[in-house]
Design a protein around this motif. Structure first.
Motif: not given
Length: 190
Positions: A116, A125, A128-129, A132, A136, A142, A144-145, A147-148, A151
């Protein structure tokens, strides 16, 4: 005298041998069995040769972890393509279960890998993508948040499953519930 490119190739081959051997040893006996002394014996090089390629065991584990992130990105992409977020969750948990030493290198062992941040390696990345991209479409906050959080929940399940800390017969139900919590139901137009 060998050419420069030949020396570079030989150096890259030695480095790859060290990483491959560390991974094989960790998969067979666990990371506690992977020491520079043991690796040196296995690859038939001296410890100073190992240190010529890697600063320490953490750096070797980081190199193994980078390979794992390359593999994980492919696994997640295939899972997502097959069944969206649910397929991705199943693929993630299956990878963690089938590759415990690799998973430890990626997420449990201490490494200098940064997540990050601007200096995050491209393979991290990419993995993570993939998460994401699956999360999404299902969130209104948000991405990305979210997704975190997703995950993190997958990681928690993977770790607790492996440690036999939760009821094994409910593994699939937990994964399904996590996905269901993220999937936003379609709103009727009428």
């Amino acid at each position: 005298m060998p050419s420069e490119s030949r020396r570079e190739r030989a150096r890259a081959e030695r480095r790859e041998l060290i990483v491959r051997t560390a991974r094989e040893l960790a998969e067979a006996e666990g990371w506690e069995a992977v020491t520079t002394r043991r690796l040196a014996e296995q690859v038939d090089y001296s410890q100073p040769v190992l240190y010529g390629h890697f600063a320490n065991m953490d750096a070797i584990a980081a190199a193994v972890a980078l390979q794992g992130f390359e593999e994980l990105a492919v696994v997640l992409r295939e899972g997502r393509a097959g069944d969206g977020l649910r397929g991705l969750a199943k693929a993630y948990l299956r990878y963690a279960e089938e590759h415990p030493a690799m998973y430890d290198a990626m997420f449990v062992r201490r490494t200098d890998l940064v997540f990050g941040a601007t200096e995050t390696p491209a393979v991290l990345r990419q993995a993570f993508a993939e998460i994401l991209a699956a999360v999404t479409p299902h969130v209104t906050t948000d991405a990305e948040t979210a997704t975190e959080v997703f995950w993190g929940a997958l990681h928690g399940q993977a770790t607790l499953n492996r440690g036999a800390r939760m009821r094994p017969e409910h593994r699939q139900a937990r994964a399904d519930l996590l996905v269901d919590l993220f999937v936003v139901p379609a709103v009727d137009g009428g």
